[in-house]
Write a protein that holds these residues in place. Sequence first.
Motif, PDB file in Angstrom:
ATOM      1  N   ALA A  87      15.874  74.206  20.387  1.00  0.00           N
ATOM      2  CA  ALA A  87      14.625  74.893  20.761  1.00  0.00           C
ATOM      3  C   ALA A  87      14.625  76.251  20.074  1.00  0.00           C
ATOM      4  O   ALA A  87      15.569  77.033  20.248  1.00  0.00           O
ATOM      5  CB  ALA A  87      14.557  75.052  22.272  1.00  0.00           C
ATOM      6  N   ARG A 143      16.895  79.389  20.640  1.00  0.00           N
ATOM      7  CA  ARG A 143      17.218  79.623  22.058  1.00  0.00           C
ATOM      8  C   ARG A 143      18.491  78.881  22.438  1.00  0.00           C
ATOM      9  O   ARG A 143      19.450  79.459  22.877  1.00  0.00           O
ATOM     10  CB  ARG A 143      16.100  79.083  22.967  1.00  0.00           C
ATOM     11  N   VAL A 162      11.722  70.414  28.037  1.00  0.00           N
ATOM     12  CA  VAL A 162      11.579  71.740  27.427  1.00  0.00           C
ATOM     13  C   VAL A 162      10.613  72.554  28.281  1.00  0.00           C
ATOM     14  O   VAL A 162       9.539  72.066  28.631  1.00  0.00           O
ATOM     15  CB  VAL A 162      10.976  71.630  26.003  1.00  0.00           C
ATOM     16  N   TRP A 191       7.401  70.309  28.870  1.00  0.00           N
ATOM     17  CA  TRP A 191       7.280  69.133  27.998  1.00  0.00           C
ATOM     18  C   TRP A 191       8.451  68.194  28.256  1.00  0.00           C
ATOM     19  O   TRP A 191       9.604  68.634  28.353  1.00  0.00           O
ATOM     20  CB  TRP A 191       7.315  69.543  26.525  1.00  0.00           C
ATOM     21  N   GLU A 192       8.140  66.894  28.353  1.00  0.00           N
ATOM     22  CA  GLU A 192       9.205  65.891  28.412  1.00  0.00           C
ATOM     23  C   GLU A 192       9.115  65.064  27.137  1.00  0.00           C
ATOM     24  O   GLU A 192       8.032  64.578  26.762  1.00  0.00           O
ATOM     25  CB  GLU A 192       9.057  64.995  29.641  1.00  0.00           C
ATOM     26  N   PRO A 211       9.693  78.290  23.202  1.00  0.00           N
ATOM     27  CA  PRO A 211      10.406  77.511  24.229  1.00  0.00           C
ATOM     28  C   PRO A 211      11.359  78.422  24.989  1.00  0.00           C
ATOM     29  O   PRO A 211      11.962  79.308  24.388  1.00  0.00           O
ATOM     30  CB  PRO A 211      11.175  76.473  23.421  1.00  0.00           C
ATOM     31  N   PHE A 248      14.470  64.547  26.836  1.00  0.00           N
ATOM     32  CA  PHE A 248      14.733  65.985  26.798  1.00  0.00           C
ATOM     33  C   PHE A 248      13.616  66.664  27.597  1.00  0.00           C
ATOM     34  O   PHE A 248      12.459  66.216  27.556  1.00  0.00           O
ATOM     35  CB  PHE A 248      14.649  66.524  25.365  1.00  0.00           C
ATOM     36  N   LEU A 273       8.302  76.162  28.503  1.00  0.00           N
ATOM     37  CA  LEU A 273       7.685  77.076  27.543  1.00  0.00           C
ATOM     38  C   LEU A 273       7.451  78.438  28.183  1.00  0.00           C
ATOM     39  O   LEU A 273       7.100  78.534  29.355  1.00  0.00           O
ATOM     40  CB  LEU A 273       6.359  76.492  27.050  1.00  0.00           C
ATOM     41  N   LEU A 314      10.602  72.697  17.819  1.00  0.00           N
ATOM     42  CA  LEU A 314      11.692  71.901  18.369  1.00  0.00           C
ATOM     43  C   LEU A 314      12.188  71.067  17.207  1.00  0.00           C
ATOM     44  O   LEU A 314      11.383  70.389  16.561  1.00  0.00           O
ATOM     45  CB  LEU A 314      11.197  70.998  19.494  1.00  0.00           C
ATOM     46  N   VAL A 362      15.778  74.105  26.261  1.00  0.00           N
ATOM     47  CA  VAL A 362      15.714  72.641  26.288  1.00  0.00           C
ATOM     48  C   VAL A 362      16.972  72.131  26.986  1.00  0.00           C
ATOM     49  O   VAL A 362      18.044  72.702  26.830  1.00  0.00           O
ATOM     50  CB  VAL A 362      15.636  72.047  24.860  1.00  0.00           C
ATOM     51  N   TYR A 363      16.802  71.082  27.776  1.00  0.00           N
ATOM     52  CA  TYR A 363      17.958  70.399  28.379  1.00  0.00           C
ATOM     53  C   TYR A 363      17.789  68.899  28.183  1.00  0.00           C
ATOM     54  O   TYR A 363      16.657  68.400  28.158  1.00  0.00           O
ATOM     55  CB  TYR A 363      18.044  70.683  29.886  1.00  0.00           C
ATOM     56  N   VAL A 405       5.758  73.909  18.406  1.00  0.00           N
ATOM     57  CA  VAL A 405       5.460  74.093  19.832  1.00  0.00           C
ATOM     58  C   VAL A 405       4.023  74.610  19.954  1.00  0.00           C
ATOM     59  O   VAL A 405       3.764  75.802  20.100  1.00  0.00           O
ATOM     60  CB  VAL A 405       6.487  75.031  20.514  1.00  0.00           C
TER      61      VAL A 405
END
Length: 500
Positions: free
Chosen positions: A222, A208, A269, A278-279, A255, A267, A271, A229, A258-259, A245
């Motif tokens: 991601a 992604r 993410v 998710w952190e 995912p 990070f 889903l 990941l 992701v940032y 994941v």
Amino acid sequence: MTTTPYRWIWLLPVMLLWSWPAHATDLYRQLCAQCHHPDRLGAMGPALLPENLERFSKKAAAEVIATGRPATQMPGFSDKLTEDEIQSLVNFIYSPRVPAPTWDEAAIHDSRIVHRANDTLPEKPVHKSDIMNLFMVVELGDHHVTVFDGDRLEPIYRFPSRFALHGGIKYSPDGRFAYMASRDGWISRFDLYSLNMTAEVRVAVNTRNVAVSGDGRYVLAANTLPRTLVILDATDLSLVKTIPVVNAKGESARPSAVYAAPPRHSFIVALKDIAEVWEIPVPQDEKSTEDPPFSVRTIAVDAVLDDFLFNQEYTQLIGASRSAPAGQVIDLNAGRKMADIAIPGMPHLSSGITWPYQDTVVMATPNIKEGEVTVVDMQSWKTIKRIPTLGPGFFMRSHENSPYAWVDVFSSASKDSVHVIDKATLEIHKTLQPAPGKTAAHVEFTKDGRYALLSIWEMDGALVIYDAKSLEEVKRIPMKKPSGKYNVSNKINRSAGTSH
Ligand code: DHE
């Protein structure tokens, strides 16, 4: 023992595979396997799997098989294959591979290429350009990247990229290294001092996007195939960790993106198939006592998030789902939803931007389905303006020093037009038509906000440079289907007008 009608359902994929005319698989083996991999995973040519071909119509694929792809090694086969044979090849490459392809840690290790070791890199730039005002411009037409000087308004270098780069190019916190992801799972690291690719690694069959941690030590990719990941060491792209994941209930998900959230040292993410965000905290130093590192903190959300952005402080995440009618605001510290927002259609939040407006801050988002830009007050979370546009759009951009926000209408019949919105009145100030009949999309500003660079998104396209104040064209540089462009300073300083 009872027999259910579904008892033999597991045989279906196998039967489907058997039902392929042997001819299609033979043709693939003879004509395509060498460049596209015997298992269609991609090699010199791109992967030929349904996940990788999602944005490409079967008709377009048949055309490429028949006539080839200009400026690449892909030849045309119309003199060797009948129309029926081409069609059966198309059906074959759009069919899922059974069993599903895997890409494990050994494959990741084996794929890594070090083009240039770090200890051979120069201490200073080998060129005269200010690193902070460089842009990387992705040219999708022939899969190249142009390094563009935002002071001289000239390209300084051009190099081939992996096939189909997607998502924003990310930079190390000092701006020196650029990280890019291709849809085929390749992550590349490029040095803006020496203008050299330093390393590449294939982390998946389908990816992604990619993010770089706020401290610049890690890269996270991601992936949707397989659903993982992958955390890499940012200095050489060596593998640090793979996280499948899969949530606590054993459910797996793709995912959506992701940032990096630098103020949170983590990070984030989202889903696509599980209503969770998710952190993943980034270990603070080598001797971190966190055990195990990169453990996942799960935040439950109301609906899966297909698209999202953050407030500037990274305390809130604003997300939208294709299936849910409203957007949601998640308080990342409390780990729960704090508000719903009315954003109709399919808002493209990852292209959303924020700016101060009257005594508040607003966020504005283009919409992939509806012809409007929605403006939301980030204190009350009320929609304060719906700005009608000529049609659905994809990208929105501004800069702290510009009174305007630019938005395209990429997915409409008027896709040659771009609206320039006045950030103080929330009205369209001007509509530009940079190249009548040709798609105009994606704007990015120079470091100081003085110029706006726009893509003519066509094979015989161009980068059109506007004076961001007078909105007069300054210059036009031919390029091959330029898509995204990423200014080093705006990116690393997380300008509110651009994507992070
Ligand atoms: Fe993108 C960014 C998702 C289709 C061009 N796109 C992103 C990001 C996400 C995303 C989550 C932010 C990632 C980042 O910055 O690291 N894109 C999706 C989709 O879900 C969608 C609709 C379907 C898909 O195929 O995945 C999609 N995107 C496209 C395209 O068809 C585009 C127009 C052409 C292409 O390259 O495939 C396209 N997307 C882009 C670009 C960016 C992007 C140029 C970076 C924008 C930026 O300024 O940061």
